[in-house]
Design an enzyme around this catalytic site. Structure first.
Site, PDB file in Angstrom:
ATOM      1  N   PRO A  60       0.778  -1.241   0.000  1.00 46.52           N
ATOM      2  CG  PRO A  60       0.125  -0.827   2.221  1.00 46.52           C
ATOM      3  CD  PRO A  60       0.929  -1.781   1.362  1.00 46.52           C
ATOM      4  CB  CYS A  61       4.294   2.146   0.778  1.00 48.13           C
ATOM      5  SG  CYS A  61       5.301   1.599  -0.587  1.00 48.13           S
ATOM      6  NE  ARG A  62       6.561   5.194  -4.433  1.00 50.32           N
ATOM      7  CZ  ARG A  62       7.534   4.405  -4.860  1.00 50.32           C
ATOM      8  NH1 ARG A  62       7.602   3.182  -4.416  1.00 50.32           N
ATOM      9  NH2 ARG A  62       8.400   4.822  -5.749  1.00 50.32           N
TER      10      ARG A  62
END
Lengths: 277, 230
Positions: free
Chosen positions: B130-132
């Site tokens: 999910p980080c971006r």
């Protein structure tokens, strides 16, 4: 600031060990009988990271075609390698006699239940993603993102090579917070129990109340697992275990997060039924 | 004309309990869905179309949209298996993603697919990192707003990340609901678009991400992906 006494706690947590006895499952095919293998397991590490010797030992009595990815089970329950060893022990075997009897398997990998672990880089990726998630909770990810790649590597190498000083040289940054805040933004924690289908409970929890009170382990449990908090005169139904001990419920959760977290920066709390005797 | 090679069809069926029929050609059981959940505008656009094709592979994809309270964004978990229950490896899953999307992934900011434990089920799933999310959601949200379209965060997010993992959710469907009654593939061109239908009412009615207290609220989507040669 970390006090001298508190630093001892960090060491005790890091160097905690569980004596284990690994036995090959009778379901596996061997060329001759396999002797059990004894090993001291670091509580804060992961099964697949510390059992190379176990694998080598059993491979000596097996044919290559009978060997697939190694996995472990305890009393029929597959052990999740991505949980810290100490958590697995506290959850499944804390009230049984030592050594911890773990069964080794090389076939019939339980695809549905266990994650594959084909190399150390899988463990590293998992470990680092836990640290990042913990920092997202504590500092909105600002501290971990400000670190360089080599700093991240240092955290992993510290764990992999059992180097307390190397690890904490970096990890102390993840344990800092602005003094005026009184603590982390949210506490990274997970509550485990074997009696539920749900693997763990994880919720947002602030270490300081809106009125400015320091919240305790008891406060956390009252909100998320009230059955574990009982009145003085009532018999205790559950044990609340962190690193094999039952901390006093009055302990501030911020302190627990700073001192009793695992290297992945999470506070892993096991709730088990209290022994009946 | 006919398409050469493989045609991919995707069906989205929200489930409360598991789908009882998993074979092609059977109608999807309706009683699993609560009446108020799905107000389907059923347009059987496949009427009059003959379906003649040879089925090569039927796979069962299961998508779960969960909310991560740690990152405060939705996260996509999925797993795939053959109909007789053999789980697909990550490599196999990749091989079923359309080559165009594979390319997009290599260029895109959503780096990794990793195996993860499902936070509610405790079983092995794949998870899209999910980080971006913020980074690629921003233009998608701005575009929708510029076109004066009603924006549902989950639908928008899913339409961006979905195709990366073989889940087609065109934004144009976000304000309509359509439902496919038959689970078999059509071989003819016009029917291809018609059969890319799904139910979004279930998604639209799900609690708004940011209001939820629970760290992981679960919206399950069960999807059948199958290929056939025309």
């Amino acid at each position: 600031m970390i006090m001298a006494d508190d630093k001892d706690v960090l060491r005790d947590v890091w160097f905690g060990r569980i004596p284990a006895c690994f036995t090959l499952s009778p379901e596996e095919t061997t060329e001759r009988e396999a002797e059990p293998y004894y090993l001291l397991l670091p509580r804060v590490s992961y099964l697949t990271l510390v059992t190379d010797k176990v694998k080598k030992h059993f491979l000596k009595v097996m044919k290559a075609e009978d060997v697939e990815e190694m996995w472990f089970e305890y009393e029929g329950t597959p052990l999740k390698w991505h949980y810290p060893i100490g958590v697995l022990f506290d959850l499944h075997a804390s009230n049984t006699a030592l050594p911890w009897n773990v069964t080794v398997r090389f076939k019939n990998f339980p695809e549905r239940d266990l994650l594959h672990c084909t190399s150390n880089s899988v463990i590293e990726a998992h470990f680092m993603s836990c640290i990042k998630e913990a920092d997202a909770l504590k500092h909105k990810g600002q501290v971990i993102n400000d670190m360089q790649k080599k700093d991240h590597k240092q955290l992993w190498m510290g764990l992999q090579n059992d180097k307390f000083d190397q690890f904490w040289a970096m990890n102390r940054k993840l344990m800092e917070y602005p003094t005026e805040e009184g603590g982390f933004r949210y506490i990274p924690f997970r509550i485990y129990q074997t009696m539920s289908d749900r693997p763990f409970i994880q919720k947002l929890f602030r270490p300081v109340s809106p009125e400015g009170h320091t919240l305790t382990l008891g406060d956390l449990l009252k909100e998320l697992f009230p059955a574990a908090v009982c009145a003085e005169d009532e018999p205790k139904r559950f044990q609340v275990m962190i690193h094999g001990i039952e901390p006093l419920l009055e302990t501030p959760i911020q302190w627990l997060s700073e001192h009793l977290s695992h290297p992945d920066n999470f506070l892993h709390i096991s709730i088990i039924p209290a022994p009946s005797d | 004309g006919t398409d050469e090679g493989f045609i991919k069809k995707t069906l989205l069926i929200p489930i409360k309990s598991s789908i009882s029929h998993q074979q092609l050609g059977c109608s999807i059981q309706d009683e699993n869905m609560a009446a108020d959940d799905i107000q389907a505008n059923v347009e059987d656009e496949t009427a009059g179309v003959q379906a003649v094709c040879e089925i090569h592979a039927v796979l069962r994809y299961e998508y779960h949209v969960l909310y991560s309270c740690s990152y405060q964004i939705p996260v996509l978990y999925f797993r795939a298996s053959t109909l007789d229950g053999r789980p697909l490896s990550l490599e196999e899953v990749w091989s079923y993603v359309h080559p165009n999307y594979r390319q997009r992934l290599q260029q895109g900011p959503w780096d990794t697919l990793t195996q993860q434990e499902h936070p509610l089920l405790g079983q092995a799933f794949f998870m899209l990192h999910p980080c971006r999310t913020e980074e690629f959601m921003k233009p998608a949200l701005e575009l929708a707003q510029a076109e004066n379209k009603k924006v549902n965060y989950i639908v928008t997010w899913l339409s961006v990340v979905g195709p990366v993992v073989g889940l087609d959710v065109p934004l144009s469907y976000s304000t309509e609901t359509q439902r496919i009654r038959r689970g078999h593939a059509e071989g003819l061109k016009g029917a291809k678009e018609a059969s890319e239908a799904f139910i979004l009412k279930a998604l639209l009615k799900s609690p708004q991400c940011r209001d939820t207290e629970d760290c992981y609220s679960n919206i399950s989507l069960e999807v059948f992906v199958f290929s056939c040669v025309v």
